[in-house]
Each structure stands twice: as C-alpha cells, then as structure tokens.
Scaffold this active site. Structure first.
Site, mmCIF file in Angstrom:
data_model
loop_
_atom_site.group_PDB
_atom_site.id
_atom_site.type_symbol
_atom_site.label_atom_id
_atom_site.label_comp_id
_atom_site.label_asym_id
_atom_site.label_seq_id
_atom_site.Cartn_x
_atom_site.Cartn_y
_atom_site.Cartn_z
ATOM 1 N N MET A 182 46.627 43.651 51.170
ATOM 2 C CA MET A 182 46.224 42.472 50.411
ATOM 3 C C MET A 182 44.766 42.086 50.654
ATOM 4 S SD MET A 182 47.894 38.647 50.357
ATOM 5 C CE MET A 182 49.481 39.235 49.763
ATOM 6 N N ARG A 196 50.608 45.067 17.133
ATOM 7 C CA ARG A 196 50.622 44.206 18.308
ATOM 8 C C ARG A 196 50.451 42.752 17.906
ATOM 9 N NH1 ARG A 196 45.532 44.095 22.371
ATOM 10 N NH2 ARG A 196 44.642 43.398 20.386
ATOM 11 N N TYR A 208 49.751 50.528 56.352
ATOM 12 C CA TYR A 208 51.176 50.300 56.109
ATOM 13 C C TYR A 208 51.911 51.605 55.823
ATOM 14 C CZ TYR A 208 50.875 45.187 55.782
ATOM 15 O OH TYR A 208 50.721 43.852 56.066
ATOM 16 N N LYS A 241 36.326 36.310 26.291
ATOM 17 C CA LYS A 241 37.620 35.909 26.830
ATOM 18 C C LYS A 241 37.743 36.323 28.293
ATOM 19 C CE LYS A 241 39.635 40.153 24.999
ATOM 20 N NZ LYS A 241 40.695 40.782 24.203
#
Length: 367
Positions: free
Chosen positions: A309, A141, A261, A36
C-alpha cells in the site's frame, strides 16, 4: 535535509506545447479539452486556465461537480468565462438543475429521456437552452441510439443544439475498420442537424486525418503527455510529468532471503535493496510487483517483491555505493520511464496511470 515525501512535478509549459501541437494538426478545427477527472489527475485548477488563455473555448467535464469547480476557477481567474463553454459529458439530471442554471453548464444529452428533461427545464425557464447531442455510432457505451434518432430530430428544435458529437471506440488503431464505419454513420446522422457544429475525435482520433476532425476536437490524454499514436516511433506529444521518491531505507540481504508480502521474491545471491515510500495507495500499480523499473541517476533498479500500500522495494545492487544514501532521489516517472512505458509494464494504459496518481504527493508546477 532528508525527507520521506514523494514529489510530483508537472511542467505546464510542456502541457501548453502539447495543446499547441494539436492545434497545428487541426488547422481548420477548434481544439477543445477534456479536463475531466481533475485534468486526468494533474490539476484542473492550474491547467484549465492556461488552456483557456491559449484559445481553448470548449471544456469537457464528467459531471456537474467538476463543472461547478471549473466555472468557479475561471471566475476567480478573471477570465472571460461566460464565453468558455463547460460541457458535462454525463448529461442532465433533474437533481443537478440548479447547478446547470447557476453555473451556466451545457449538458451533453445522451438519451431521448435526457433531452425531454432538458426540454422541460427550457419550458420552465421560458428560454431556449443550449446543449450538445451525443449520438451512438457503434461504441454502445453512451449516447443516443439510432433507433431514437427520428424522435430526437423532431423534438430537438425547441433547444439550441450547439453541437452533435460521437465517440470513436478504436481511434488508436488507424487500420481498424471500425473507425471508417463510425465516421460514415456519424456523417449520416449528424447531417440531420445542418446548423449544429460536429465533433467526433478524441486525442488519437485527431491523427486519423482531417476527414475525422469536423468542427471541434476533444483531446484529453494527449494534452497531459500520453502518446496518442502508439503505432509510431516518434510522437509530437511530450511527457510533462516527473514523479520522484526518496530512498528511506537500505538493507544488505543474504542469498535465500525473501522480500515483501507472500515471499514472492527469493534472493538467488547477496543483494542490496532499497525501500521507497510509495505504493498502490499512491497510484503505483500492484501489477508492477516484480516487474517495475525505477531509475537512480539514469541507472535502472528493478522492483522486487510485492508492491504494497505504501512501500516498494527495489534492487540497488548494481548502483554505485556513493549514489546510495537516505534521501537519494529515485525517478518513478520521467525521462527514463514515460507514462506509456510504465503503463505497458503494468499491463494497462497511460490514462489509468495518470488518473491513479495519488493525493499524497507534494505537487510542484513548473512554469
């Protein structure tokens, strides 16, 4: 040639060897594979056929889209794909009816309602359809709760139940009593389907011992290099992933200047810093701000300032000057920084690191 592109190299021989190591442990059990999320981010198109050629017959995907893509890949590879079982962990929903029929997908039924839907399709097609049954043994779950089990047993005889499965919640903790509780519950409930195969273990569960193995194991992350036994110093699982980034800028900064930042890092003395072209958009976690470590020719360079980013900055003051230049290769993940090590620094696990690896890398597959 100087480049600004990062490269992700995946060693397919190591992936094959990891799968083989799991097969050697599961001597009386078929070893399937969770493929997956695009083989946890590493590329199902390249990896799944290798596993099939090495004897894997059960492939577990999350949803029908993944199942369709995988079936098409198997067909393209001219594998005997009709004997390869693609099991959809999210189960069956009527919107996916045509995909299940046309691509020979097997649902993992997680509720009595899903069983009813699949049984209705069986009536429509006038044939007994194959399925897995996922029973909830305490993880709460996903899966069929114990309260629905009597109805399940009475109604499942109209289907071809290939396997009854459950999922361990704490398999990476061998001393956790929950494992034994789930094992006993699973034995009790699965015995009501004597003719079906049984499946309980994921990657870490394989190492709990043969009593947990049953008929089919479902490893995932161990195949792709994350240590399934963090409580042991040595692991039979090896890391197939190397992520490298080039230096794209070098700066000489004076004491008292700030980096990144929000000025979270202030230089206490004169420093040399380098900028690398990857950030959280590429799967390098923001939580590694002022904590991460990269390596230049096996020498550590700490991440300083916030991970942004597209960029990170690293302190290269202690790196020999002759090893610092534009385009110099920097190890992000590799022999010095494993998937598990970077996950620990980031406060997460190897699963998340793998699946977050971005799409902007140049991927290379090593055979």
């Amino acid at each position: 040639m100087i480049t600004s592109k990062c490269t992700l190299t995946i060693d397919l021989d190591i992936i094959r060897d990891n799968y083989r190591a799991l097969q050697k442990i599961c001597t009386l059990t078929e070893v399937g594979a969770a493929v997956k999320a695009n083989c946890y981010g590493l590329g199902a198109e390249q990896i799944a056929p290798i596993l099939a050629n090495f004897g894997c017959k059960y492939f577990f995907v999350a949803n029908t889209d993944e199942g369709v893509t995988l079936r098409e890949r198997f067909s393209k590879e001219n594998l005997n794909h009709k004997n390869l079982k693609i099991c959809v962990l999210n189960g069956y929903f009527t919107a996916d009816r045509d995909d299940f029929i046309n691509y020979n997908l097997i649902p993992v039924l997680n509720s009595f309602k899903q069983l009813e839907l699949w049984r209705n399709l069986s009536h429509q097609l006038n044939k007994k359809l194959s399925c897995f049954l996922h029973i909830d043994t305490g993880m709460n779950r996903f899966g069929i709760p114990e309260g629905e089990f009597n109805d399940l047993v009475q109604n499942a005889n109209e289907l071809d139940v290939l396997c009854v499965m459950s999922h361990l919640s704490s398999s990476e903790e061998p001393d956790n009593q929950t494992n034994k509780e789930q094992l006993m519950k699973f034995k009790q409930l699965a015995s009501l389907f004597p003719n079906a195969k049984k499946s309980l273990v994921n990657s870490s569960g394989i190492f709990l011992g043969p009593e947990y193995h049953f008929d089919i194991a479902r490893p995932g992350v161990a195949i792709y290099g994350v240590n399934p036994t963090p409580y042991l110093q040595e692991s039979v699982i090896k890391n197939p992933v190397t992520l490298e980034a080039p230096i794209i800028q070098i700066k000489d900064l004076d004491k008292g200047q700030h980096v990144g930042y929000n000025r979270t890092y202030e230089l206490g003395e004169r420093h040399l810093i380098a900028t690398l072209p990857l950030g959280y958009a590429d799967g390098y976690p923001r939580s590694l701000s002022n904590k991460g470590i990269v390596f230049i020719n096996d020498k550590p360079a700490p991440v300083i300032g916030r991970v942004s980013m597209d960029l990170i900055t690293v302190d290269v003051t202690k790196i020999p000057p002759e090893e610092l230049f534009l385009g110099q290769t920097v190890e992000i993940i590799g022999k010095n920084m494993s998937l598990d090590k970077i996950a620990n620094l980031a406060g997460t696990n190897g699963y998340e690191i793998l699946t977050m690896l971005g799409n902007r890398y140049h991927k290379f597959y090593k055979y």
